[in-house]
Each structure stands twice: as structure tokens, then as C-alpha cells.
Design a protein around this motif. Structure first.
Motif, PDB file in Angstrom:
ATOM      1  N   TYR A 118       0.812  -1.213   0.000  1.00 18.92           N
ATOM      2  CA  TYR A 118       0.000   0.000   0.000  1.00 18.92           C
ATOM      3  C   TYR A 118       0.850   1.270   0.000  1.00 18.92           C
ATOM      4  CZ  TYR A 118      -3.413  -3.475   1.667  1.00 18.92           C
ATOM      5  OH  TYR A 118      -4.198  -4.588   1.816  1.00 18.92           O
ATOM      6  N   ALA A 119       2.160   1.127   0.088  1.00 21.58           N
ATOM      7  CA  ALA A 119       3.037   2.299   0.189  1.00 21.58           C
ATOM      8  C   ALA A 119       2.897   3.215  -1.024  1.00 21.58           C
ATOM      9  CB  ALA A 119       4.487   1.847   0.357  1.00 21.58           C
ATOM     10  N   GLU A 120       2.700   2.633  -2.183  1.00 19.44           N
ATOM     11  CA  GLU A 120       2.606   3.457  -3.395  1.00 19.44           C
ATOM     12  C   GLU A 120       1.437   4.426  -3.322  1.00 19.44           C
ATOM     13  OE1 GLU A 120       2.272   2.978  -8.278  1.00 19.44           O
ATOM     14  OE2 GLU A 120       2.508   1.211  -6.990  1.00 19.44           O
ATOM     15  N   ALA A 121       0.294   3.966  -2.807  1.00 19.10           N
ATOM     16  CA  ALA A 121      -0.859   4.861  -2.661  1.00 19.10           C
ATOM     17  C   ALA A 121      -0.558   5.986  -1.679  1.00 19.10           C
ATOM     18  CB  ALA A 121      -2.082   4.070  -2.191  1.00 19.10           C
ATOM     19  N   THR A 123       2.437   7.308  -0.890  1.00 18.54           N
ATOM     20  CA  THR A 123       3.400   8.277  -1.428  1.00 18.54           C
ATOM     21  C   THR A 123       2.780   9.108  -2.541  1.00 18.54           C
ATOM     22  OG1 THR A 123       4.318   6.578  -2.914  1.00 18.54           O
ATOM     23  CG2 THR A 123       5.378   6.876  -0.771  1.00 18.54           C
ATOM     24  N   ALA A 124       1.888   8.511  -3.334  1.00 18.47           N
ATOM     25  CA  ALA A 124       1.233   9.278  -4.398  1.00 18.47           C
ATOM     26  C   ALA A 124       0.352  10.373  -3.812  1.00 18.47           C
ATOM     27  CB  ALA A 124       0.407   8.346  -5.283  1.00 18.47           C
ATOM     28  N   ARG A 301      14.097  10.203  -4.393  1.00 15.23           N
ATOM     29  CA  ARG A 301      13.248   9.173  -4.997  1.00 15.23           C
ATOM     30  C   ARG A 301      11.947   9.017  -4.197  1.00 15.23           C
ATOM     31  NH1 ARG A 301      13.561   4.839  -1.708  1.00 15.23           N
ATOM     32  NH2 ARG A 301      15.381   4.747  -0.324  1.00 15.23           N
ATOM     33  N   SER A 302      11.022   8.269  -4.784  1.00 11.59           N
ATOM     34  CA  SER A 302       9.772   7.986  -4.078  1.00 11.59           C
ATOM     35  C   SER A 302      10.027   6.927  -3.006  1.00 11.59           C
ATOM     36  CB  SER A 302       8.716   7.477  -5.064  1.00 11.59           C
ATOM     37  OG  SER A 302       7.499   7.220  -4.411  1.00 11.59           O
ATOM     38  N   GLU A 304       9.695   3.808  -0.379  1.00 11.88           N
ATOM     39  CA  GLU A 304       9.134   2.474  -0.472  1.00 11.88           C
ATOM     40  C   GLU A 304       8.978   1.898   0.929  1.00 11.88           C
ATOM     41  OE1 GLU A 304      12.024   0.441  -2.753  1.00 11.88           O
ATOM     42  OE2 GLU A 304      11.492   1.410  -4.658  1.00 11.88           O
TER      43      GLU A 304
END
Length: 455
Positions: A118-121, A123-124, A301-302, A304
Motif C-alpha cells: 500500500y506504500a505506493e498509494a 506516497t502518491a 526518490r519515491s 518504499e
């Protein structure tokens, strides 16, 4: 040990401590602890409608009620019943076989591997929030408003996937109405039936109907897709959850879980993140140290999920913020049978609370407890304290299923904010009060300046 009567404040002859609890419940509990010790009996309300509340403030007492004797202390009080009627019988409020079945079906969705996805959601949505700060009027943002919107959008994206926008709009409009209604009824000595057409009942019913409708529409769509559904959002996974022992969740059960995840998954994390930012905005030295760690680990960077273990100081900051501002400052239970706690007898049927707000300030566990000091949470110092000196996620078999997600979201978002912005507090002192979760009772404004801005 001799069993003794439980001490407590005398209060007013007819109303007990009713006014004190309504005016400042957290302050009332702190005063009761200072004056009467770790087990306190507080009475409130007029004769015939009087409530007796047994407050337990020690770490050992909290462990007994939440963990070692949890079966004797149930979610049977009036507050949980109102939350149950407003937000459904999900993991937060269900009990016995219902709870065990739901937990078995839902637990696979909250494994560390799944939550790390769920980390991508997170960070977005954090990046989207930060993109708006450059245009903030007078370079000032209210961190509670910002983090509430951030965490709601993140949990809605994780729950609903592409349906996030419709869900967010409805939740933002309806949750405050339903939450205030449930809270008011939960702490009132007497309530009119929900079916009576009073203004409050009608407002809450309309908000509930709108919220249920959007959830039911999305759930129906997911269930209709069946095996063809390829999404990794939680709603799709809930729709597919099944076992030979427990059978799948039906549509109303899925909705109950969704509502609990929306409620517990955004308000609590928003509180923790907002107060972490506010505390750092008041403490430049700690803010600088946290920023240095964020920049060193994250670079440009994004972030993770794997970065979480490499951000120990940011984690300490969050834990200290949750000590001072626990999102669940008071946790209620009802005793099934009489129990001895800390040398006192709590009678059968009594309403009982444990209070992270008080235990997190207990001088036996915390030196200078009102001081912000992330160093309290180094691994060495954590080992020195009793297990339940710090319990912002509750404990025992009913501990929050989403605690790893909350820490992941908070730490990654905090790192992204600090990497880009320096914060200075405008509102130094922020009053708080208790809703279903802890909330700021005033503005939490900070001036934000990009760290690469030479001005």
C-alpha cells in the motif's frame, strides 16, 4: 493484598463529576490520577441516571483489562453500541464468534507483505498534497486539515481503487455528522429512539443513507465482477475473502468492514501525523535531525515500504507524538464479572476505562512527561518500560489490526514532508477534545518553506 474501596473525586452532591467530564474529560482523568492514584471511581449524572466509571491508569492495569483478562472486559458499553449502530458491526465493534470469524477472514489483508504494497498509494497522495503547499495563502497550512485529507484519500484509494473520488467526497461530508451523533448519544444518560423524526435523528439518518449508498454501489460492482476482478484494492480482496470454515462475507458485512476501515484508517493516522508535524514545527532541533535522516535515506526518490526500517528517528518522532497525542485517548470496556485490579475490586457490570492519555503521562514511566523527546523511544529505553506504558493501538486480542499500516503511512509521509519543507508553528498551543478519536479543538497552522528556497 487487601481489597479496598475504590477512591475518587466527590463531585457535586447530585451530579457528581458530570460537568467536569463534559467540559474536559481528559483533564478530569489526569486530575483524578494525580489526586487518587491508579484506580479511580468517578460518578456522573443525576440520581436514577447516574453512571459509575472505573478508571484504570497503570500499565499493569491496562494490560490486565486489554490482554490477560480481556474476556472479562467487553465492548458492551453504550458508546460502542452507538458506534455499532452508526458504522456497522465491523472489527471495531463486533464480539465473540462474529469478531473471530471477521478477524480470520480479514487478517490476510493486513499481513506485512500485503500492507507494504500500500506504500505506493500513500506516497502518491502525499506528493499530491505537497504539490499544493507552494500555493498556500501566506505560505501557511493547517496540518490537521492537510493530514486528514491526505489519510482519507490514501485509505480510500487502498479500499476502493479507481472509485476513490466519489468515496472521498461522501465520507468528508457524512462522517462528521454521523460521528458527532454517535458520540453525543454514546455519552448521554438517556436517548430518544433513533426512529423518532427529531432534527438530529433526521440529519444522521440522511448522512448514513448517503454513505451506505455509495459503499453499497461500489460493493455491488465488485461482487458482480466476481473472479474477473483483477484489482488489488481492499474492497476487491474483501469481496473474494472466503474459507471453508468461515464462508465469505456478505454485502452488509463487507460494508461494515469498509466503514470501520474508513473511520479507523484515516482519523487515527491523521491525528498522529498532524501532531508529529506540529511538534517538530515547535522544536527546530528535532526537526533538523529528522530531516537529515529523511534526506539521507530517501534522497530524491519515491519512498518504499523497505525504507521504514531505515528511518528509526522518524519512527521515534511518530511514537513520541502518539505518546503525547494518542488517537484513542480513552478505551472503554464493561466488566462481566467482578475483578481485582491494583488491589481494588471492580464490580460486575461496571463501566471501565483505560486511558492512554493518562498512562502516557504517568510519572512512574515517563520523566518530565509533557516534554517532547523522541529519544524516549530508542530500543534500549523502550525495553526498560512496562509493555503497556505506551499503547496507542490498544492491546491484547483486540489490538488494532492496522497498526503496521498506520506506522508505514505516517513515517513515509513524514519523511516526504520534511525532505521538501521546513515548518514553523503559528499556533503553539493546540487544545484538544475527544470525539470518536482525539481531535484538535483549534487551528494547527504552520508556516511552510521549501528547504531549497534561499529566502
Amino acid at each position: 493484598m487487601t481489597i479496598t474501596d475504590v477512591p475518587g473525586p466527590a463531585g457535586l452532591p447530585l451530579l457528581g463529576s458530570m460537568f467536569e467530564l463534559k467540559r474536559d474529560s481528559l483533564g478530569t482523568f489526569l486530575n483524578a490520577h494525580r489526586e487518587h492514584g491508579d484506580i479511580v471511581r468517578i460518578t456522573a449524572g443525576p440520581p436514577g441516571l447516574r453512571t459509575e466509571l472505573y478508571a484504570v491508569f497503570s500499565a499493569d492495569g491496562a494490560q490486565q483489562i486489554l490482554a490477560t483478562e480481556s474476556a472479562n472486559f467487553r465492548k458492551d458499553n453504550a458508546f460502542y453500541q452507538e458506534v455499532r449502530e452508526s458504522f456497522g458491526n465491523g472489527l471495531l465493534t463486533s464480539q465473540d464468534d462474529d469478531y473471530l470469524r471477521q478477524r480470520r477472514l480479514v487478517q490476510p489483508l493486513f499481513t506485512r507483505r500485503r500492507v507494504d504494497g500500500y506504500a505506493e498509494a500513500v506516497t502518491a497522495e502525499t506528493a499530491a498534497m505537497l504539490s499544493t503547499w507552494a500555493e498556500a495563502p501566506h505560505a501557511t497550512v493547517d496540518v490537521v486539515n492537510e493530514t486528514t485529507r491526505l489519510t482519507l484519500r490514501a485509505v480510500a484509494r487502498i479500499l476502493f481503487g479507481t472509485d476513490v473520488e466519489a468515496a472521498v467526497d461522501v465520507v468528508e461530508r457524512c462522517f462528521p455528522v454521523i460521528g458527532s451523533y454517535a458520540l453525543s448519544r454514546g455519552f448521554s444518560p438517556a436517548n430518544l429512539p433513533r426512529s423518532w423524526p427529531t432534527p438530529a435523528n433526521r440529519r444522521a439518518a440522511a448522512a448514513t443513507q448517503e454513505l451506505y449508498a455509495v459503499c453499497d454501489r461500489i460493493i455491488e460492482q465488485r461482487r458482480a465482477e466476481g473472479e474477473s476482478a483483477k484489482g488489488e484494492d481492499l474492497l476487491t480482496l474483501l469481496s473474494q475473502a472466503d474459507s471453508a470454515e468461515d464462508r465469505s462475507l456478505d454485502a452488509s458485512e463487507i460494508r461494515d468492514q469498509v466503514l470501520v476501515f474508513l473511520l479507523a484508517g484515516h482519523e487515527t493516522t491523521a491525528t498522529s501525523l498532524a501532531f508529529a508535524l506540529h511538534l517538530l514545527a515547535r522544536h527546530p532541533e528535532q526537526q533538523t535531525r529528522a530531516r537529515e535522516e529523511a534526506v539521507r535515506v530517501l534522497a530524491d526518490r519515491s519512498p518504499e515500504a523497505a525504507d521504514l526500517d531505515a528511518l528509526p528517528y522518524l519512527t521515534q518522532v511518530l511514537k513520541e507524538a502518539m505518546r503525547l497525542y494518542p488517537a484513542g485517548p480513552v478505551i472503554g470496556r464493561r466488566a462481566v464479572a467482578a475483578a481485582e485490579v491494583g488491589g481494588h475490586t471492580i464490580p460486575a457490570g461496571a463501566d471501565v476505562i483505560v486511558a492512554p492519555w493518562v498512562t502516557h503521562r504517568h510519572p512512574a514511566y515517563w520523566d518530565d512527561p509533557e516534554r517532547f523527546d523522541p529519544e524516549r523511544f530508542t530500543p534500549e529505553r523502550e525495553k526498560e518500560r512496562p509493555r503497556y506504558a505506551w499503547f496507542p493501538f490498544g492491546g491484547g486480542p483486540r489490538a488494532c489490526i492496522g497498526q503496521h499500516f498506520s506506522m508505514l503511512e505516517s513515517v513515509l509521509a513524514l519523511g516526504m514532508v520534511l525532505r521538501e519543507y521546513e515548518l514553523t508553528a503559528v499556533d503553539v498551543e493546540v487544545p484538544v477534545d475527544t470525539g470518536i478519536t482525539l481531535r484538535a479543538a483549534g487551528p494547527t497552522r504552520c508556516v511552510v518553506r521549501r528547504v531549497d528556497d534561499p529566502a
